[in-house]
Scaffold this motif. Structure first.
Motif, PDB file in Angstrom:
ATOM      1  N   SER A   1      -8.315   9.178   6.292  1.00 59.94           N
ATOM      2  CA  SER A   1      -7.112   8.358   6.465  1.00 59.94           C
ATOM      3  C   SER A   1      -7.113   7.092   5.619  1.00 59.94           C
ATOM      4  O   SER A   1      -6.168   6.323   5.687  1.00 59.94           O
ATOM      5  N   GLY A   2      -8.137   6.853   4.824  1.00 63.26           N
ATOM      6  CA  GLY A   2      -8.183   5.643   4.024  1.00 63.26           C
ATOM      7  C   GLY A   2      -7.183   5.672   2.882  1.00 63.26           C
ATOM      8  O   GLY A   2      -6.818   6.739   2.366  1.00 63.26           O
ATOM      9  N   VAL A   3      -6.735   4.496   2.474  1.00 67.36           N
ATOM     10  CA  VAL A   3      -5.768   4.389   1.380  1.00 67.36           C
ATOM     11  C   VAL A   3      -6.363   4.934   0.087  1.00 67.36           C
ATOM     12  O   VAL A   3      -5.657   5.561  -0.723  1.00 67.36           O
ATOM     13  N   ALA A   4      -7.668   4.722  -0.134  1.00 68.55           N
ATOM     14  CA  ALA A   4      -8.304   5.221  -1.352  1.00 68.55           C
ATOM     15  C   ALA A   4      -8.229   6.746  -1.419  1.00 68.55           C
ATOM     16  O   ALA A   4      -7.928   7.329  -2.475  1.00 68.55           O
ATOM     17  N   TRP A   5      -8.483   7.423  -0.279  1.00 69.70           N
ATOM     18  CA  TRP A   5      -8.402   8.874  -0.238  1.00 69.70           C
ATOM     19  C   TRP A   5      -6.978   9.351  -0.484  1.00 69.70           C
ATOM     20  O   TRP A   5      -6.747  10.301  -1.246  1.00 69.70           O
ATOM     21  N   ILE A   6      -6.014   8.694   0.130  1.00 67.26           N
ATOM     22  CA  ILE A   6      -4.612   9.074  -0.059  1.00 67.26           C
ATOM     23  C   ILE A   6      -4.213   8.913  -1.520  1.00 67.26           C
ATOM     24  O   ILE A   6      -3.482   9.736  -2.092  1.00 67.26           O
ATOM     25  N   THR A   7      -4.706   7.870  -2.162  1.00 65.18           N
ATOM     26  CA  THR A   7      -4.392   7.638  -3.567  1.00 65.18           C
ATOM     27  C   THR A   7      -4.960   8.744  -4.448  1.00 65.18           C
ATOM     28  O   THR A   7      -4.299   9.208  -5.391  1.00 65.18           O
ATOM     29  N   VAL A   8      -6.183   9.199  -4.158  1.00 66.97           N
ATOM     30  CA  VAL A   8      -6.786  10.296  -4.923  1.00 66.97           C
ATOM     31  C   VAL A   8      -5.941  11.562  -4.787  1.00 66.97           C
ATOM     32  O   VAL A   8      -5.682  12.274  -5.775  1.00 66.97           O
ATOM     33  N   VAL A   9      -5.503  11.860  -3.560  1.00 68.24           N
ATOM     34  CA  VAL A   9      -4.643  13.023  -3.341  1.00 68.24           C
ATOM     35  C   VAL A   9      -3.361  12.895  -4.164  1.00 68.24           C
ATOM     36  O   VAL A   9      -2.920  13.857  -4.798  1.00 68.24           O
ATOM     37  N   CYS A  10      -2.782  11.701  -4.183  1.00 65.41           N
ATOM     38  CA  CYS A  10      -1.551  11.472  -4.947  1.00 65.41           C
ATOM     39  C   CYS A  10      -1.784  11.652  -6.445  1.00 65.41           C
ATOM     40  O   CYS A  10      -0.935  12.200  -7.163  1.00 65.41           O
ATOM     41  N   LEU A  11      -2.929  11.180  -6.929  1.00 61.82           N
ATOM     42  CA  LEU A  11      -3.242  11.318  -8.355  1.00 61.82           C
ATOM     43  C   LEU A  11      -3.352  12.787  -8.749  1.00 61.82           C
ATOM     44  O   LEU A  11      -2.822  13.205  -9.794  1.00 61.82           O
ATOM     45  N   LEU A  12      -4.035  13.588  -7.938  1.00 66.54           N
ATOM     46  CA  LEU A  12      -4.190  15.011  -8.246  1.00 66.54           C
ATOM     47  C   LEU A  12      -2.851  15.737  -8.170  1.00 66.54           C
ATOM     48  O   LEU A  12      -2.517  16.561  -9.042  1.00 66.54           O
TER      49      LEU A  12
ATOM     50  N   GLY B   1       0.811  -1.203   0.000  1.00 71.95           N
ATOM     51  CA  GLY B   1       0.000   0.000   0.000  1.00 71.95           C
ATOM     52  C   GLY B   1       0.847   1.257   0.000  1.00 71.95           C
ATOM     53  O   GLY B   1       0.539   2.238  -0.688  1.00 71.95           O
ATOM     54  N   ALA B   2       1.941   1.242   0.771  1.00 73.81           N
ATOM     55  CA  ALA B   2       2.842   2.395   0.795  1.00 73.81           C
ATOM     56  C   ALA B   2       3.466   2.628  -0.570  1.00 73.81           C
ATOM     57  O   ALA B   2       3.546   3.765  -1.060  1.00 73.81           O
ATOM     58  N   GLY B   3       3.897   1.536  -1.205  1.00 72.07           N
ATOM     59  CA  GLY B   3       4.470   1.664  -2.541  1.00 72.07           C
ATOM     60  C   GLY B   3       3.447   2.108  -3.560  1.00 72.07           C
ATOM     61  O   GLY B   3       3.756   2.858  -4.493  1.00 72.07           O
ATOM     62  N   ALA B   4       2.191   1.674  -3.388  1.00 73.09           N
ATOM     63  CA  ALA B   4       1.141   2.024  -4.343  1.00 73.09           C
ATOM     64  C   ALA B   4       0.852   3.521  -4.334  1.00 73.09           C
ATOM     65  O   ALA B   4       0.491   4.096  -5.366  1.00 73.09           O
ATOM     66  N   THR B   5       1.014   4.182  -3.184  1.00 75.73           N
ATOM     67  CA  THR B   5       0.756   5.623  -3.152  1.00 75.73           C
ATOM     68  C   THR B   5       1.779   6.381  -3.997  1.00 75.73           C
ATOM     69  O   THR B   5       1.416   7.282  -4.766  1.00 75.73           O
ATOM     70  N   THR B   6       3.056   6.003  -3.862  1.00 77.35           N
ATOM     71  CA  THR B   6       4.072   6.621  -4.714  1.00 77.35           C
ATOM     72  C   THR B   6       3.848   6.245  -6.165  1.00 77.35           C
ATOM     73  O   THR B   6       4.030   7.070  -7.075  1.00 77.35           O
ATOM     74  N   GLY B   7       3.438   4.994  -6.400  1.00 72.24           N
ATOM     75  CA  GLY B   7       3.151   4.565  -7.764  1.00 72.24           C
ATOM     76  C   GLY B   7       2.018   5.369  -8.380  1.00 72.24           C
ATOM     77  O   GLY B   7       2.078   5.756  -9.554  1.00 72.24           O
ATOM     78  N   ALA B   8       0.956   5.644  -7.588  1.00 73.63           N
ATOM     79  CA  ALA B   8      -0.159   6.451  -8.088  1.00 73.63           C
ATOM     80  C   ALA B   8       0.293   7.870  -8.405  1.00 73.63           C
ATOM     81  O   ALA B   8      -0.110   8.463  -9.418  1.00 73.63           O
ATOM     82  N   LEU B   9       1.131   8.424  -7.538  1.00 75.43           N
ATOM     83  CA  LEU B   9       1.665   9.763  -7.762  1.00 75.43           C
ATOM     84  C   LEU B   9       2.410   9.833  -9.087  1.00 75.43           C
ATOM     85  O   LEU B   9       2.199  10.742  -9.906  1.00 75.43           O
ATOM     86  N   MET B  10       3.271   8.848  -9.329  1.00 75.47           N
ATOM     87  CA  MET B  10       4.087   8.862 -10.534  1.00 75.47           C
ATOM     88  C   MET B  10       3.279   8.489 -11.780  1.00 75.47           C
ATOM     89  O   MET B  10       3.540   8.998 -12.871  1.00 75.47           O
ATOM     90  N   LEU B  11       2.306   7.605 -11.625  1.00 76.52           N
ATOM     91  CA  LEU B  11       1.452   7.250 -12.756  1.00 76.52           C
ATOM     92  C   LEU B  11       0.687   8.472 -13.254  1.00 76.52           C
ATOM     93  O   LEU B  11       0.624   8.740 -14.460  1.00 76.52           O
TER      94      LEU B  11
END
Length: 405
Positions: free
Chosen positions: A111-122, A61-71
């Motif tokens: 604090s959910g992973v889905a919310w963090i991923t959305v922030v990373c995508l934006l 999950g931690a790696g996926a957040t950086t992955g979402a940011l870079m994607l």
């Protein structure tokens, strides 16, 4: 086919007294948004994976957040040239800073992973717009005779926030929590919007437009980008997983390691820029990759605090050399009308490499452990060395594209 604009090639007869001034008012104004965007990006780069883990996500999950940011960053960089054509460089730059800043302010709202991923995508999409539009503007503000040195100076301005932001973000989380760090990152991105009206809009250069696919098909442009992507992959691994790879160490050790890596990169970029202007940047790509690989091998000794700090410092030096030499080399191989495409491709290589590294390393480390994961990363860089060797001046079929100043 690459077409080199003769205006972009430094004259071998140009002496030090004939060199044009490097710093101008537009470049100084551009430094404001360079610094702000970089500070916002790096302040949260290692913090967000920790926040994801704090929210219940594991290593994947931690790696996926950086992955979402870079994607999202890579996707944004692909479409950014079209966005610039329609709205201009300044509007695109401002939109990017807005997309980076606002989501940072509300990072800890949930604090959910889905919310963090959305922030990373934006944030990733916003960062893409800032680096492509801003990169093309920056290249147009730098005299071609001093391109390597100028890009190195820009690298220093963007490198200082990474130098401070990576360790500062991790330290601040332990002292004040996640919410204040998110707010600080948001302010860093939003404040520089005030400087954008003072920037001159880059005029469109006459000549055939070089699209993203044109650049990908041209080996002279694509090869340095791919080589840099390999070192960027390792950089994504370091900033994402180093805090997790040394759990028995204190937070202070991680902060020191995350400080010396960008510090080494910043110094190396400046040296590489000056050497590249005089000797040719293509001569420096191979040493940059070789030093990067050595640093990753040393970092694999995660049980040793000395090895971790020395390893990431050595990697930072190699990464800085690769950064400056590849981007300078790519700019030298296109006319001015291709600056936007070079900016997009180089940043795609940077961000795709970091994202792929973060995602894949999380899976790999669960199977073989962090130390062997770092060894595998170093071996991957070593595999890219033959390609870097073939791209140097004097290699068979490779023309010397840069003249020594």
């Amino acid at each position: 086919m690459t077409t080199t604009d003769p205006r972009n090639s430094p004259s071998p007869t140009t002496g030090p007294k004939d060199r044009p001034p490097l710093v101008s008012r537009p470049l100084l104004l551009r430094f404001v948004s360079v610094f702000g965007a970089s500070a916002s990006f790096y302040l949260l780069l290692s913090v967000v994976p920790l926040y994801a883990k704090h929210s219940g996500a594991g290593g994947n999950g931690a790696g996926a957040t950086t992955g979402a940011l870079m994607l999202a960053t890579v996707a944004g960089e692909i479409v950014a040239p079209r966005f610039i054509e329609r709205f201009g460089h300044r509007v695109t730059l401002g939109a990017g800073l807005l997309l980076m800043g606002v989501p940072s302010l509300v990072l800890t709202m949930f604090s959910g992973v889905a919310w963090i991923t959305v922030v990373c995508l934006l944030r990733g999409a916003g960062f893409a717009l800032t680096v492509v539009a801003g990169g093309a503007l920056t290249a147009s503000f730098i005299p071609s005779e001093r391109r390597g040195e100028g890009l190195a100076l820009v690298g220093i301005v963007s490198g200082v926030p990474s130098l401070l932001g990576l360790p500062l973000g991790v330290w601040l989380v332990s002292e004040v929590g996640y919410a204040p760090v998110g707010v600080a990152a948001g302010v860093c991105a939003l404040a520089p919007i005030l400087s954008i009206p003072g920037l001159p809009e880059k005029e469109y250069i006459a000549g055939r437009r070089i699209g993203i696919m044109d650049g990908i098909r041209d080996r002279a442009i694509a090869r340095p980008a791919v080589l840099f992507a390999v070192t960027a992959l390792a950089a994504g691994i370091v900033v994402t997983f180093l805090p997790l790879a040394v759990p028995s160490a204190s937070t202070g050790l991680v902060a020191v390691a995350l400080f010396v890596q960008p510090a080494g990169a910043a110094v190396a970029r400046l040296v590489a820029g000056r050497l590249g202007d005089r000797k040719g940047s293509s001569r420096l790509v191979f040493p940059g990759l070789a030093v990067s690989a050595a640093g990753m091998f040393i970092t694999a000794y995660t049980s040793s605090a000395v090895a971790v700090v020395v390893g990431v410092a050595v990697f930072g030096i190699g990464f800085g050399i690769a950064q400056n030499s590849t981007i300078t080399l790519m700019y030298s191989r296109v006319p001015a009308s291709g600056y936007g495409t070079v900016s997009a491709l180089w940043n795609i290589a940077y961000d795709a490499g970091m994202g792929i590294g973060a995602v894949c390393f999380g899976v790999l480390a669960q199977q073989v452990g962090y130390p062997w994961g770092f060894v595998c990363t170093a071996a991957l860089i070593v595999l890219a060395l033959p390609s870097a060797w073939r791209d140097r001046p004097g290699a068979r079929g490779q023309k010397v594209e840069e003249a020594a100043v």
